[in-house]
Write a protein that holds these residues in place. Structure first.
Motif, PDB file in Angstrom:
ATOM      1  N   ASP A  10       0.341  -1.786   0.091  1.00  0.00           N
ATOM      2  CA  ASP A  10       0.183  -0.229  -0.042  1.00  0.00           C
ATOM      3  C   ASP A  10       0.489   1.389  -0.021  1.00  0.00           C
ATOM      4  O   ASP A  10       1.987   1.624   0.393  1.00  0.00           O
ATOM      5  CB  ASP A  10      -0.664   0.251   1.155  1.00  0.00           C
ATOM      6  CG  ASP A  10      -1.876  -0.930   1.106  1.00  0.00           C
ATOM      7  OD1 ASP A  10      -2.280  -1.430  -0.022  1.00  0.00           O
ATOM      8  OD2 ASP A  10      -2.234  -1.336   2.225  1.00  0.00           O
ATOM      9  N   GLU A  11       0.443   2.269  -0.327  1.00  0.00           N
ATOM     10  CA  GLU A  11       1.517   3.765  -0.651  1.00  0.00           C
ATOM     11  C   GLU A  11       0.019   4.054  -0.527  1.00  0.00           C
ATOM     12  O   GLU A  11      -0.744   4.306  -0.187  1.00  0.00           O
ATOM     13  CB  GLU A  11       1.715   3.836  -2.427  1.00  0.00           C
ATOM     14  CG  GLU A  11       2.472   2.846  -3.146  1.00  0.00           C
ATOM     15  CD  GLU A  11       1.789   3.023  -4.436  1.00  0.00           C
ATOM     16  OE1 GLU A  11       2.388   3.922  -4.634  1.00  0.00           O
ATOM     17  OE2 GLU A  11       2.405   1.882  -5.341  1.00  0.00           O
ATOM     18  N   VAL A  12       0.885   5.811   0.868  1.00  0.00           N
ATOM     19  CA  VAL A  12       0.174   6.951   0.943  1.00  0.00           C
ATOM     20  C   VAL A  12       1.375   7.889   0.186  1.00  0.00           C
ATOM     21  O   VAL A  12       2.529   8.157   0.516  1.00  0.00           O
ATOM     22  CB  VAL A  12       0.424   7.023   2.916  1.00  0.00           C
ATOM     23  CG1 VAL A  12      -0.207   8.396   3.288  1.00  0.00           C
ATOM     24  CG2 VAL A  12      -0.952   5.356   3.241  1.00  0.00           C
ATOM     25  N   ILE A  13       0.034   8.786  -0.120  1.00  0.00           N
ATOM     26  CA  ILE A  13       1.133  10.053  -0.516  1.00  0.00           C
ATOM     27  C   ILE A  13       1.108  11.236   0.472  1.00  0.00           C
ATOM     28  O   ILE A  13       0.057  11.315   1.386  1.00  0.00           O
ATOM     29  CB  ILE A  13       0.277  10.876  -1.939  1.00  0.00           C
ATOM     30  CG1 ILE A  13       0.195   9.837  -2.724  1.00  0.00           C
ATOM     31  CG2 ILE A  13       1.420  11.962  -2.462  1.00  0.00           C
ATOM     32  CD1 ILE A  13      -0.580  10.344  -3.638  1.00  0.00           C
ATOM     33  N   PRO A  23       5.439  11.557   7.516  1.00  0.00           N
ATOM     34  CA  PRO A  23       5.599   9.964   7.315  1.00  0.00           C
ATOM     35  C   PRO A  23       6.371   9.132   7.772  1.00  0.00           C
ATOM     36  O   PRO A  23       6.131   7.934   7.664  1.00  0.00           O
ATOM     37  CB  PRO A  23       7.059  10.848   6.151  1.00  0.00           C
ATOM     38  CG  PRO A  23       7.220  12.447   6.722  1.00  0.00           C
ATOM     39  CD  PRO A  23       5.608  12.648   7.384  1.00  0.00           C
ATOM     40  N   LEU A  24       6.984   9.508   8.768  1.00  0.00           N
ATOM     41  CA  LEU A  24       7.328   8.289   9.392  1.00  0.00           C
ATOM     42  C   LEU A  24       6.003   7.211  10.220  1.00  0.00           C
ATOM     43  O   LEU A  24       5.707   6.390  10.779  1.00  0.00           O
ATOM     44  CB  LEU A  24       8.122   8.781  11.444  1.00  0.00           C
ATOM     45  CG  LEU A  24       9.544   8.843  10.979  1.00  0.00           C
ATOM     46  CD1 LEU A  24      10.289   9.810  12.455  1.00  0.00           C
ATOM     47  CD2 LEU A  24      10.141   7.640  10.653  1.00  0.00           C
ATOM     48  N   ALA A  25       4.833   7.991  10.087  1.00  0.00           N
ATOM     49  CA  ALA A  25       3.445   6.946  10.480  1.00  0.00           C
ATOM     50  C   ALA A  25       3.174   6.288   9.778  1.00  0.00           C
ATOM     51  O   ALA A  25       2.968   5.241  10.191  1.00  0.00           O
ATOM     52  CB  ALA A  25       2.171   8.141  11.328  1.00  0.00           C
ATOM     53  N   VAL A  26       3.312   6.227   8.849  1.00  0.00           N
ATOM     54  CA  VAL A  26       2.679   5.776   7.207  1.00  0.00           C
ATOM     55  C   VAL A  26       4.076   4.708   7.248  1.00  0.00           C
ATOM     56  O   VAL A  26       4.003   3.561   7.295  1.00  0.00           O
ATOM     57  CB  VAL A  26       3.276   6.619   6.296  1.00  0.00           C
ATOM     58  CG1 VAL A  26       2.634   5.848   4.694  1.00  0.00           C
ATOM     59  CG2 VAL A  26       2.481   7.795   5.883  1.00  0.00           C
ATOM     60  N   LEU A  27       5.799   4.605   7.297  1.00  0.00           N
ATOM     61  CA  LEU A  27       6.595   3.775   7.667  1.00  0.00           C
ATOM     62  C   LEU A  27       6.425   2.354   9.043  1.00  0.00           C
ATOM     63  O   LEU A  27       6.428   2.211   8.666  1.00  0.00           O
ATOM     64  CB  LEU A  27       7.859   4.309   7.648  1.00  0.00           C
ATOM     65  CG  LEU A  27       8.177   5.231   6.402  1.00  0.00           C
ATOM     66  CD1 LEU A  27       9.847   6.023   6.909  1.00  0.00           C
ATOM     67  CD2 LEU A  27       8.260   4.494   4.953  1.00  0.00           C
ATOM     68  N   GLY A  28       6.004   3.645   9.832  1.00  0.00           N
ATOM     69  CA  GLY A  28       5.711   2.507  10.792  1.00  0.00           C
ATOM     70  C   GLY A  28       4.627   1.990  10.847  1.00  0.00           C
ATOM     71  O   GLY A  28       4.553   0.356  12.039  1.00  0.00           O
ATOM     72  N   GLN A  29       4.079   1.896   9.834  1.00  0.00           N
ATOM     73  CA  GLN A  29       2.579   1.374   9.403  1.00  0.00           C
ATOM     74  C   GLN A  29       3.323   0.012   8.260  1.00  0.00           C
ATOM     75  O   GLN A  29       2.630  -0.723   7.950  1.00  0.00           O
ATOM     76  CB  GLN A  29       1.254   1.476   9.620  1.00  0.00           C
ATOM     77  CG  GLN A  29       0.626   2.059  10.725  1.00  0.00           C
ATOM     78  CD  GLN A  29       0.727   1.141  12.003  1.00  0.00           C
ATOM     79  OE1 GLN A  29       0.274   0.127  11.795  1.00  0.00           O
ATOM     80  NE2 GLN A  29       0.789   1.133  13.040  1.00  0.00           N
ATOM     81  N   GLY A  30       4.243  -0.287   8.256  1.00  0.00           N
ATOM     82  CA  GLY A  30       5.139  -1.079   6.924  1.00  0.00           C
ATOM     83  C   GLY A  30       4.612  -0.646   5.860  1.00  0.00           C
ATOM     84  O   GLY A  30       4.439  -1.343   4.482  1.00  0.00           O
ATOM     85  N   ALA A  31       3.882   0.790   5.316  1.00  0.00           N
ATOM     86  CA  ALA A  31       3.407   0.948   4.293  1.00  0.00           C
ATOM     87  C   ALA A  31       4.241   1.427   2.867  1.00  0.00           C
ATOM     88  O   ALA A  31       5.328   2.243   3.904  1.00  0.00           O
ATOM     89  CB  ALA A  31       2.071   1.632   4.268  1.00  0.00           C
TER      90      ALA A  31
END
Ligand SMILES: Cc1ncc(COP(=O)(O)O)c(C=O)c1O
Length: 180
Positions: A10-13, A23-31
């Motif tokens: 999954d991708e988050v922009i 950005p860290l919140a996105v990476l923290g969920q493995g996306a």
């Protein structure tokens, strides 16, 4: 980000000019994190560039309302409707309102989008004795899940931890946003 139930593909922009928290919140969920350009006049997301970066794996657009100015929420919500995820439907638009709590067109920052996340840290526009925050949403299912995540999963079928402010912190700031 937890409430999106993200998978590794999954991708988050997120906007490229940002604080590292979102950005860290996105990476923290493995996306997968996808940066978009900003409009140099506002420092907010360039919605045309957001549109170019959407793929079938895009799940959410995560703009930051930069330094008092709202992100272009109507444009981003329009993009979210026009490029639905094949399984999850319209993309979720989540505003990071840590740095802005003002108006947006006929309404206020915090009203448009699936949810908006505020920070009440000492350096922010609204503060609560050090640390704190608030999430606004009009989605009752999401609100229930978020309350569960805040309190060890109680009253919601979800993973949870303890993300609460103290009572003194919570009472030191009245919520400026009226929900519908
Ligand atoms: C845009 C943005 N998002 C999120 C945060 C993090 O907020 P908090 O410290 O309340 O988690 C900050 C803090 O500086 C920020 O500037």
């Amino acid at each position: 980000m937890i409430s999106l139930g993200l998978e590794p593909e999954d991708e988050v922009i997120c906007p490229a000019i940002n604080f590292k928290a979102s950005p860290l919140a996105v990476l923290g969920q493995g996306a997968k994190l996808v940066f978009c350009e900003i409009d140099p006049h506002t420092f907010n997301c360039d919605s045309a560039d957001v549109e170019r970066r959407i793929t079938p794996n895009t799940r959410a657009i995560f703009p930051v309302h930069m330094n008092g100015l709202s992100a272009p929420m109507d444009d981003l919500l329009d993009i979210a409707e026009r490029y639905p995820h094949p399984t999850h439907g319209p993309l979720k638009v989540i505003g990071d309102a840590a740095r802005a709590c003002g108006g947006y067109k006929e309404t206020k920052i915090g009203k448009k989008g699936w949810m908006n996340v505020f920070s009440f840290h000492t350096m922010k526009l609204m503060t609560t004795l050090g640390e704190g925050g608030m999430i606004t949403t009009d989605d009752p299912e999401l609100a229930k899940m978020l309350r569960g995540i805040r309190q060890w999963g109680n009253e919601a079928d979800t993973w949870g931890s303890s993300y609460k402010m103290t009572k003194v912190q919570a009472s030191s700031r009245k919520c400026p946003i009226k929900s519908s």
